[in-house]
Motif scaffolding. Sequence first.
Motif, PDB file in Angstrom:
ATOM      1  N   GLN A 299       0.839  -1.198   0.000  1.00  0.00           N
ATOM      2  CA  GLN A 299       0.000   0.000   0.000  1.00  0.00           C
ATOM      3  C   GLN A 299       0.878   1.253   0.000  1.00  0.00           C
ATOM      4  O   GLN A 299       1.910   1.301   0.669  1.00  0.00           O
ATOM      5  N   ASN A 300       0.437   2.240  -0.722  1.00  0.00           N
ATOM      6  CA  ASN A 300       1.218   3.461  -0.828  1.00  0.00           C
ATOM      7  C   ASN A 300       0.589   4.560   0.028  1.00  0.00           C
ATOM      8  O   ASN A 300       0.116   5.577  -0.467  1.00  0.00           O
ATOM      9  N   ASN A 301       0.562   4.315   1.340  1.00  0.00           N
ATOM     10  CA  ASN A 301       0.083   5.368   2.229  1.00  0.00           C
ATOM     11  C   ASN A 301       0.819   5.313   3.562  1.00  0.00           C
ATOM     12  O   ASN A 301       1.385   4.283   3.943  1.00  0.00           O
ATOM     13  N   ARG A 302       0.814   6.423   4.243  1.00  0.00           N
ATOM     14  CA  ARG A 302       1.627   6.619   5.445  1.00  0.00           C
ATOM     15  C   ARG A 302       1.324   5.611   6.546  1.00  0.00           C
ATOM     16  O   ARG A 302       2.230   4.985   7.099  1.00  0.00           O
ATOM     17  N   LEU A 303       0.055   5.430   6.880  1.00  0.00           N
ATOM     18  CA  LEU A 303      -0.302   4.552   7.989  1.00  0.00           C
ATOM     19  C   LEU A 303       0.061   3.098   7.717  1.00  0.00           C
ATOM     20  O   LEU A 303       0.552   2.392   8.601  1.00  0.00           O
ATOM     21  N   CYS A 304      -0.184   2.654   6.506  1.00  0.00           N
ATOM     22  CA  CYS A 304       0.161   1.273   6.167  1.00  0.00           C
ATOM     23  C   CYS A 304       1.674   1.059   6.207  1.00  0.00           C
ATOM     24  O   CYS A 304       2.149  -0.003   6.634  1.00  0.00           O
ATOM     25  N   SER A 305       2.433   2.064   5.789  1.00  0.00           N
ATOM     26  CA  SER A 305       3.890   1.965   5.860  1.00  0.00           C
ATOM     27  C   SER A 305       4.345   1.856   7.310  1.00  0.00           C
ATOM     28  O   SER A 305       5.199   1.029   7.659  1.00  0.00           O
ATOM     29  N   PHE A 306       3.765   2.683   8.178  1.00  0.00           N
ATOM     30  CA  PHE A 306       4.108   2.615   9.598  1.00  0.00           C
ATOM     31  C   PHE A 306       3.746   1.251  10.180  1.00  0.00           C
ATOM     32  O   PHE A 306       4.515   0.654  10.942  1.00  0.00           O
ATOM     33  N   SER A 307       2.559   0.759   9.830  1.00  0.00           N
ATOM     34  CA  SER A 307       2.117  -0.544  10.344  1.00  0.00           C
ATOM     35  C   SER A 307       3.026  -1.659   9.849  1.00  0.00           C
ATOM     36  O   SER A 307       3.349  -2.591  10.594  1.00  0.00           O
ATOM     37  N   ALA A 308       3.438  -1.571   8.588  1.00  0.00           N
ATOM     38  CA  ALA A 308       4.345  -2.583   8.028  1.00  0.00           C
ATOM     39  C   ALA A 308       5.660  -2.608   8.799  1.00  0.00           C
ATOM     40  O   ALA A 308       6.169  -3.677   9.160  1.00  0.00           O
ATOM     41  N   LEU A 309       6.212  -1.441   9.084  1.00  0.00           N
ATOM     42  CA  LEU A 309       7.486  -1.390   9.794  1.00  0.00           C
ATOM     43  C   LEU A 309       7.344  -1.831  11.244  1.00  0.00           C
ATOM     44  O   LEU A 309       8.238  -2.493  11.792  1.00  0.00           O
ATOM     45  N   ASP A 310       6.235  -1.494  11.875  1.00  0.00           N
ATOM     46  CA  ASP A 310       6.003  -1.948  13.252  1.00  0.00           C
ATOM     47  C   ASP A 310       5.903  -3.471  13.303  1.00  0.00           C
ATOM     48  O   ASP A 310       6.438  -4.107  14.221  1.00  0.00           O
ATOM     49  N   LEU A 311       5.228  -4.048  12.316  1.00  0.00           N
ATOM     50  CA  LEU A 311       5.100  -5.507  12.270  1.00  0.00           C
ATOM     51  C   LEU A 311       6.439  -6.158  11.927  1.00  0.00           C
ATOM     52  O   LEU A 311       6.813  -7.191  12.510  1.00  0.00           O
ATOM     53  N   LEU A 312       7.179  -5.551  11.002  1.00  0.00           N
ATOM     54  CA  LEU A 312       8.488  -6.100  10.652  1.00  0.00           C
ATOM     55  C   LEU A 312       9.431  -6.065  11.855  1.00  0.00           C
ATOM     56  O   LEU A 312      10.232  -6.993  12.052  1.00  0.00           O
ATOM     57  N   GLU A 313       9.320  -5.028  12.662  1.00  0.00           N
ATOM     58  CA  GLU A 313      10.145  -4.983  13.875  1.00  0.00           C
ATOM     59  C   GLU A 313       9.870  -6.196  14.764  1.00  0.00           C
ATOM     60  O   GLU A 313      10.794  -6.833  15.279  1.00  0.00           O
ATOM     61  N   LEU A 314       8.605  -6.549  14.932  1.00  0.00           N
ATOM     62  CA  LEU A 314       8.255  -7.713  15.742  1.00  0.00           C
ATOM     63  C   LEU A 314       8.843  -8.993  15.148  1.00  0.00           C
ATOM     64  O   LEU A 314       9.246  -9.899  15.877  1.00  0.00           O
ATOM     65  N   LEU A 315       8.884  -9.048  13.827  1.00  0.00           N
ATOM     66  CA  LEU A 315       9.408 -10.233  13.149  1.00  0.00           C
ATOM     67  C   LEU A 315      10.932 -10.246  13.065  1.00  0.00           C
ATOM     68  O   LEU A 315      11.517 -11.232  12.623  1.00  0.00           O
ATOM     69  N   SER A 316      11.570  -9.152  13.482  1.00  0.00           N
ATOM     70  CA  SER A 316      13.020  -9.051  13.316  1.00  0.00           C
ATOM     71  C   SER A 316      13.803  -9.436  14.565  1.00  0.00           C
ATOM     72  O   SER A 316      15.036  -9.463  14.528  1.00  0.00           O
ATOM     73  N   TYR A 317      13.102  -9.734  15.642  1.00  0.00           N
ATOM     74  CA  TYR A 317      13.821 -10.118  16.856  1.00  0.00           C
ATOM     75  C   TYR A 317      14.375 -11.541  16.712  1.00  0.00           C
ATOM     76  O   TYR A 317      13.634 -12.498  16.529  1.00  0.00           O
ATOM     77  N   GLY A 318      15.692 -11.654  16.762  1.00  0.00           N
ATOM     78  CA  GLY A 318      16.328 -12.957  16.738  1.00  0.00           C
ATOM     79  C   GLY A 318      16.370 -13.642  15.383  1.00  0.00           C
ATOM     80  O   GLY A 318      16.753 -14.812  15.291  1.00  0.00           O
ATOM     81  N   ARG A 319      15.989 -12.948  14.326  1.00  0.00           N
ATOM     82  CA  ARG A 319      16.026 -13.564  12.992  1.00  0.00           C
ATOM     83  C   ARG A 319      16.161 -12.477  11.933  1.00  0.00           C
ATOM     84  O   ARG A 319      15.750 -11.334  12.136  1.00  0.00           O
ATOM     85  N   THR A 320      16.696 -12.858  10.797  1.00  0.00           N
ATOM     86  CA  THR A 320      16.963 -11.895   9.731  1.00  0.00           C
ATOM     87  C   THR A 320      16.134 -12.129   8.476  1.00  0.00           C
ATOM     88  O   THR A 320      16.098 -11.273   7.593  1.00  0.00           O
ATOM     89  N   GLU A 321      15.472 -13.285   8.366  1.00  0.00           N
ATOM     90  CA  GLU A 321      14.884 -13.645   7.074  1.00  0.00           C
ATOM     91  C   GLU A 321      13.785 -12.696   6.606  1.00  0.00           C
ATOM     92  O   GLU A 321      13.634 -12.465   5.399  1.00  0.00           O
ATOM     93  N   TYR A 322      13.015 -12.131   7.536  1.00  0.00           N
ATOM     94  CA  TYR A 322      11.930 -11.246   7.093  1.00  0.00           C
ATOM     95  C   TYR A 322      12.455  -9.880   6.671  1.00  0.00           C
ATOM     96  O   TYR A 322      11.951  -9.282   5.711  1.00  0.00           O
ATOM     97  N   THR A 323      13.477  -9.382   7.355  1.00  0.00           N
ATOM     98  CA  THR A 323      14.100  -8.142   6.902  1.00  0.00           C
ATOM     99  C   THR A 323      14.775  -8.358   5.552  1.00  0.00           C
ATOM    100  O   THR A 323      14.697  -7.502   4.663  1.00  0.00           O
ATOM    101  N   ASP A 324      15.429  -9.501   5.382  1.00  0.00           N
ATOM    102  CA  ASP A 324      16.010  -9.832   4.077  1.00  0.00           C
ATOM    103  C   ASP A 324      14.931  -9.810   2.987  1.00  0.00           C
ATOM    104  O   ASP A 324      15.132  -9.261   1.901  1.00  0.00           O
TER     105      ASP A 324
END
Length: 230
Positions: A124-149
Motif C-alpha cells: 500500500q502506498n500510504n503513510r499509515l500502512c507503511s508505519f504498520s508494516a514497519l512496526d510488524l516487521l520490527e516484531l518479526l526481526s527479533y532474533g532472525r533476519t529472514e523477514y528483513t532480508d
Amino acid sequence: YTGYVLQTQYGIRMVRLLIEGHSRHRNMFSYTSANILYDEILDIDELASVLNVFEENKDNPLLECAVRNYAGLIIKHGKEEDVLNGYLVSGTEIYSSLILQIGRKLVYERVEQADRMLLLLFRQNNRLCSFSALDLLELLSYGRTEYTDKYMEDCICLMKNDECKLRLIRIFANYLGCGESGKYDSEIYQYLTEIIKGSAEAKKVFLHHMEYRTDFNDRTSSLIRRIIDA
C-alpha cells in the motif's frame, strides 16, 4: 468480575455492552476490557462502532487492554483478514493500534499469516500502512533476519521518509544483533550508520532501543561508541 457474570450468566456480549454503554455516555471499559476476548460471537459489522468507541476514549487507562483483547477475539473467530482489508481501505491511527495488536499475536501464533499481512501492508502506498508494516516487521526481526532480508527493498524505499527512518532504526538494530547471519549485514550497518549520524532524534531512538539489550557485538558496539564520541 461483573463483566464475567454478565457474559457467562446472562449471555451479554462485551462488545455490545461497550458500544451501547458508550452511546449512553457510560464508561464500560472496566467491565469489558478484560472479558471482551471471551465473547462467543463476533459480529464484524460492529468493527466501525468499536473503533469509534476506542477513538473517543484515547486517554482511558484500560484502552490498551481492550484493544489487545479485541484483537484476540478477532483472531479467535478467524476475522483478521477482514479487519486488515478494512484497514487497507480506510485506516486511522486507532485502527493501526488494532492492526499492530493483531500482528503481535500472529507473530507468536501463526507467523506465516503475519508474513502475508506484512506483504499486503508494504504494497500500500500510504503513510499509515507503511508505519504498520514497519512496526510488524520490527516484531518479526527479533532474533532472525529472514523477514528483513525478504522486505529489504521495501525498507530502502521507505528510507526517504524521515518518520519511517526512525522506525527502521529498531529493525536494523535487531538485524545487526543477530550477528553476521543476514545477507544484507554490511549494507544495513552502513544504512544504520548514516541514519544515526543524521539527527539527534535518531541517536536517541537507537540508544533507547539498545538500552536493555545484552547481545552487543562488534557492529552494535561500534555504533554506540560513535554516538558517545560524537
